[in-house]
Design an enzyme around this catalytic site. Structure first.
Site, PDB file in Angstrom:
ATOM      1  N   GLY A 166       6.018  -0.885   5.676  1.00 42.44           N
ATOM      2  CA  GLY A 166       6.792   0.090   6.199  1.00 42.44           C
ATOM      3  C   GLY A 166       7.569   0.148   7.384  1.00 42.44           C
ATOM      4  N   ARG A 203       8.074  -5.178  -0.064  1.00 41.83           N
ATOM      5  CA  ARG A 203       6.826  -5.557  -0.481  1.00 41.83           C
ATOM      6  C   ARG A 203       6.785  -7.056  -1.213  1.00 41.83           C
ATOM      7  NH1 ARG A 203       3.989  -1.871   2.524  1.00 41.83           N
ATOM      8  NH2 ARG A 203       4.862   0.310   2.487  1.00 41.83           N
ATOM      9  N   ASP A 263      -1.211  -2.814   8.649  1.00 40.74           N
ATOM     10  CA  ASP A 263      -2.561  -3.570   8.314  1.00 40.74           C
ATOM     11  C   ASP A 263      -2.173  -4.626   7.218  1.00 40.74           C
ATOM     12  OD1 ASP A 263      -2.163  -1.773   6.489  1.00 40.74           O
ATOM     13  OD2 ASP A 263      -4.269  -1.022   6.408  1.00 40.74           O
ATOM     14  N   THR A 318       3.691   0.541  12.945  1.00 45.89           N
ATOM     15  CA  THR A 318       3.514   1.447  11.717  1.00 45.89           C
ATOM     16  C   THR A 318       3.404   2.940  12.644  1.00 45.89           C
ATOM     17  OG1 THR A 318       1.966   2.448  10.027  1.00 45.89           O
ATOM     18  CG2 THR A 318       1.026   0.877  12.165  1.00 45.89           C
ATOM     19  N   ASP A 331       1.740   5.062  11.484  1.00 51.26           N
ATOM     20  CA  ASP A 331       0.377   5.840  10.957  1.00 51.26           C
ATOM     21  C   ASP A 331      -0.656   5.700  12.232  1.00 51.26           C
ATOM     22  OD1 ASP A 331       1.347   6.142   8.458  1.00 51.26           O
ATOM     23  OD2 ASP A 331       0.552   4.334   7.576  1.00 51.26           O
ATOM     24  N   ASP A 360      -2.774   3.429  12.718  1.00 53.29           N
ATOM     25  CA  ASP A 360      -4.158   3.182  12.091  1.00 53.29           C
ATOM     26  C   ASP A 360      -4.582   1.826  12.288  1.00 53.29           C
ATOM     27  OD1 ASP A 360      -2.390   2.016  10.587  1.00 53.29           O
ATOM     28  OD2 ASP A 360      -3.054   2.770   8.647  1.00 53.29           O
ATOM     29  N   ARG A 403      -1.135   8.060   5.551  1.00 53.78           N
ATOM     30  CA  ARG A 403      -1.918   7.309   4.355  1.00 53.78           C
ATOM     31  C   ARG A 403      -3.538   7.653   4.756  1.00 53.78           C
ATOM     32  NH1 ARG A 403      -1.603   1.165   3.835  1.00 53.78           N
ATOM     33  NH2 ARG A 403      -2.359   1.136   5.928  1.00 53.78           N
TER      34      ARG A 403
END
Length: 319
Positions: A11, A72, A103, A125, A127, A129, A171
C-alpha cells in the site's frame, strides 16, 4: 558498491516520494548510480527498471503516493520468483536494493537477503504496525487526515444529536484509531488490541446520555469490525439511530506532513548509508527521534503493540 535500486511495494503512503528522493540524492552524492523499479516486486520481475538522476526526483517531496507506483505480486511469493528477481538485479548490475513498504514488503526483502542479495527495508505504511520503529512513513499524514474528518463529522453530530461511528484503516493495528480518537476526544475508541464487548460500548453511551450528552463519536479500527456492522449491533441493543462514516482510502492520500517528509528523508538517507557500509537484511527506523536499525527477520518475528497508557488516558478523559 556502484549501483543500487529502490522500489516501493504494498500500500502507498504519504512520504514515500520524500523517501525515494532521499535515496536517489544521497546515493548520487556518494557517486553511486540509482535505478528505480516501478510497480514493486512485479516491476522487478518484468524488468521495469530505469536509471534515476537528480532531476528525476525533483518536485516530488510534497506529493503523496509514489512516483515509482506500487503493486502486489503473487509470483514473487514463490521461491522461483525470488530467484528470478535476483537474476534480474544482477543482469542490470545492481548491487543493493532499498525497499520502502510495510510488513509484506519487508518479507520480500528478507527473502532476497536469504538468497544473499543485499537489501535494506524502510518502513512506509499508514498503519504504523512495524515493530522496532516508533513511527512509519505516512502514519502522521494519515492521522491528520482522520482528525480533520472527525472534526467535521463532530459538527454535524452535534447538530443532529446522533451517535457517529467513524471507521479508520490500519488492518490489524489500532494506531490510527487510537491516536485520532484521543486527539479528537472520542467517547469510545475500538481497537483490536483491546477487545470490548458491545454491552460496554452501550453502557458508555447510556452514561453519556444520562449526564445530558446528546451526541457521541465512536472511532472504530477496521481490524475490530466494519462500521455498518458495529452500527447495526449498537442499534439492535439500544434501538437508537446512528450514522457511519467509512473514511477508506482517503487516509492514504494527500500531501505529506512536515514530519513525514523529514522522517522519510532521514530514513531513506540512512538506508543508503547502510548499504554502502556493507549492511544487509536490516530495516531502518526511528526511536526516541534517533535513527536506528534492526534485523528484518527479528522485526517480523515480533507482534505489533500499542501504547496502552494512551488507551487508558483516552478512557479517563472521555468519562
Amino acid at each position: 558498491m556502484k549501483n543500487i535500486a529502490i522500489l516501493t511495494s504494498g500500500g502507498d503512503s504519504p512520504g514515500m516520494n520524500a523517501g525515494i528522493r532521499a535515496v536517489v540524492r544521497k546515493a548520487i552524492y556518494h557517486g553511486v548510480n540509482v535505478y528505480g523499479i516501478r510497480y514493486g516486486y512485479a516491476g522487478l520481475l518484468n524488468r521495469d527498471i530505469e536509471q534515476l538522476h537528480v532531476g528525476s526526483v525533483g518536485d516530488i517531496i510534497h506529493r503523496g503516493g509514489t512516483m515509482l507506483n506500487t503493486a502486489r505480486c503473487e509470483e514473487f511469493k514463490e521461491r522461483s520468483g525470488q530467484e528470478k528477481a535476483v537474476e534480474v538485479l544482477e543482469e542490470f548490475g545492481i548491487e543493493g536494493l532499498v525497499v520502502i513498504g510495510g510488513d509484506g514488503s519487508f518479507q520480500g526483502a528478507q527473502k532476497l537477503t536469504e538468497l544473499g542479495y543485499p537489501t535494506i527495508g524502510v518502513p512506509g505504511t499508514i498503519d504504523n504496525d512495524i515493530p522496532f520503529t516508533d513511527y512509519t512513513i505516512g502514519f502522521d499524514t494519515a492521522l491528520n487526515t482522520v482528525i480533520e474528518a472527525i472534526d467535521k463529522i463532530r459538527d454535524t453530530a452535534t447538530s443532529h444529536e446522533r451517535t457517529y461511528i467513524i471507521e479508520t484503516m490500519g488492518r490489524d493495528a489500532g494506531d490510527i484509531a487510537l491516536w485520532s480518537g484521543l486527539a479528537d476526544g472520542a467517547e469510545t475508541i475500538l481497537i483490536p488490541e483491546v477487545p470490548q464487548e458491545i454491552d460496554e460500548v452501550v453502557d458508555r453511551l447510556r452514561r453519556g446520555h444520562e449526564r445530558g450528552k446528546k451526541h457521541s463519536i465512536i472511532v472504530l479500527a477496521e481490524g475490530v469490525a466494519s462500521g455498518p456492522e458495529m452500527a447495526q449491533r449498537i442499534k439492535d441493543t439500544t434501538g437508537d439511530d446512528n450514522r457511519v462514516t467509512v473514511l477508506g482510502h482517503i487516509q492514504r492520500g494527500g500531501s505529506p506532513t512536515a514530519y513525514d517528509r523529514v522522517l522519510a528523508s532521514r530514513l531513506g538517507a540512512a538506508a543508503v548509508e547502510m548499504l554502502l557500509d556493507g549492511e544487509q537484511g536490516k530495516m531502518v527506523g526511528i526511536q526516541n527521534n534517533e535513527v536506528c536499525s534492526e534485523w528484518i527477520k527479528t522485526a517480523l518475528a515480533q507482534e505489533h503493540t500499542i501504547d496502552h497508557s494512551m488507551y487508558q488516558l483516552s478512557r479517563e478523559l472521555s468519562i
